[in-house]
Each structure stands twice: as structure tokens, then as C-alpha cells.
Design a protein around this motif. Structure first.
Motif, PDB file in Angstrom:
ATOM      1  N   UNK A 151      17.919  -5.051  10.501  1.00  0.00           N
ATOM      2  CA  UNK A 151      16.959  -4.801  11.641  1.00  0.00           C
ATOM      3  C   UNK A 151      17.321  -3.439  12.380  1.00  0.00           C
ATOM      4  N   UNK A 152      18.180  -2.617  11.698  1.00  0.00           N
ATOM      5  CA  UNK A 152      18.619  -1.465  12.169  1.00  0.00           C
ATOM      6  C   UNK A 152      17.692  -0.573  11.627  1.00  0.00           C
ATOM      7  N   UNK A 153      17.141   0.511  12.512  1.00  0.00           N
ATOM      8  CA  UNK A 153      16.197   1.387  12.442  1.00  0.00           C
ATOM      9  C   UNK A 153      17.021   2.781  11.688  1.00  0.00           C
ATOM     10  N   UNK A 154      16.407   3.248  10.511  1.00  0.00           N
ATOM     11  CA  UNK A 154      16.930   4.075   9.587  1.00  0.00           C
ATOM     12  C   UNK A 154      16.334   5.295   9.768  1.00  0.00           C
ATOM     13  N   UNK A 155      17.269   6.545  10.075  1.00  0.00           N
ATOM     14  CA  UNK A 155      16.621   7.674   9.869  1.00  0.00           C
ATOM     15  C   UNK A 155      15.784   8.307   8.536  1.00  0.00           C
TER      16      UNK A 155
END
Length: 173
Positions: free
Chosen positions: A149-153
Motif C-alpha cells: 500500500x506504500x506509494x513508490x517514487x
């Protein structure tokens, strides 16, 4: 006293004969020559394009063993032995196997196991044990970052993982 010894010997012979029948092995002792021992295939190089030999199975916690087929015409099967010491304490972990592979699913993570095998012919002659191979199943690393669920650069991704009991080593991502 002598009669008791005779009864014990007779009981042992009957039990041995029953086991041979159960395993489907002929009791004819015309063939007194045991088969040649099986050759367990050691773990290949990590760079090999084909996986053969002894290896861990990524989808499960077991060790896969493989050996070359014995060319004897009267082969009944194979028996796999395991120990936790390199030269002693081998006990059978399989009954008569018809295939040329075995999955050892009763192992513990982090313990080095030593394996060998024998071949048995239809006259119940068991070969000497073949060469010994060893393997240790390491614990699986678990992902610390990024979490689900983390947003990734979009410009870079940094993976972090933890592997219990290991300070350094090589990992394939």
C-alpha cells in the motif's frame, strides 16, 4: 532357554519375510549381488540454467533430492537416509521409492542435513550407501520496505529486507 532363542529367531524370520512380501520384494536368494549405490546429484551452481540435484523449494519449506537412475534390471527401488552429522547417525527417512527424487518435508530451518541413498533389488539385496550430499535450509527473508500500500517514487525504489540469523550474504531480487 534354548527354545526361547529358537522362537525369537523364528519370529524374526517371519517378520522379515512379511516385510519383504509387503514391499513386493522376491525372497529368492538366487541373486546374491547387491545393486550399485545410487548417485545423489549435488546442488548445482546458482548460475546453472537448469535446476538439478539437491535444492530448497522456494514455494515450501522442504529439501528436494534427486539422483541418477540405477541401471540394474532387477531394481526394486531406493531408500533415502538422513543424518545431522556428516559421517554417522544415518537413519532411513523413506520406504521403498520407485522415483529418482524425494522431498524431505520433515526438516527444521537452519539445521544442516546430510543425505545418502541405497538401491534395493528384487532379491532384497541392498546396496552400500552412495556418496553423501548436504544441505541447510535458510529462513526466508521478509520485506521491511516498501510495505503493501506504500506509494513508490517513480525515479527510484529502495528495497529493505530482514533475514533472521544472517549478517551478510547474497540475495537475488
Amino acid at each position: 532357554m534354548r527354545q526361547n532363542k529358537l522362537i525369537c529367531k523364528l519370529a524374526f524370520c517371519i517378520a522379515h519375510f512379511s516385510l519383504l512380501i509387503f514391499l513386493g520384494i522376491s525372497c529368492s536368494k538366487q541373486d546374491l549381488t547387491p545393486p550399485s549405490p545410487p548417485f545423489l546429484i549435488p546442488h548445482g551452481n546458482d548460475e546453472d540454467s537448469v535446476d538439478v540435484g539437491i535444492d530448497a523449494v522456494p514455494e515450501g519449506d522442504w529439501i528436494y533430492l534427486e539422483w541418477r537412475e540405477n541401471p540394474e534390471e532387477d531394481l526394486a527401488g531406493y531408500i533415502v537416509y538422513r543424518a545431522t552429522l556428516p559421517n554417522s547417525g544415518f537413519t532411513p527417512i523413506s520406504s521403498m521409492i520407485q522415483d529418482t527424487f524425494y522431498r524431505d518435508q520433515s526438516i527444521s530451518i537452519g539445521i544442516r542435513y546430510y543425505y545418502t541413498a541405497t538401491a534395493v533389488d528384487t532379491a532384497a539385496n541392498e546396496s552400500t550407501r552412495g556418496a553423501t550430499v548436504d544441505y541447510q535450509l535458510a529462513s526466508k527473508p521478509f520485506l521491511l520496505s516498501p510495505m503493501e500500500g506504500d506509494s513508490l517514487p517513480s525515479d527510484s525504489i529502495l528495497f529493505k529486507w530482514k533475514l533472521d540469523g544472517v549478517n551478510d550474504g547474497f540475495f537475488i531480487v
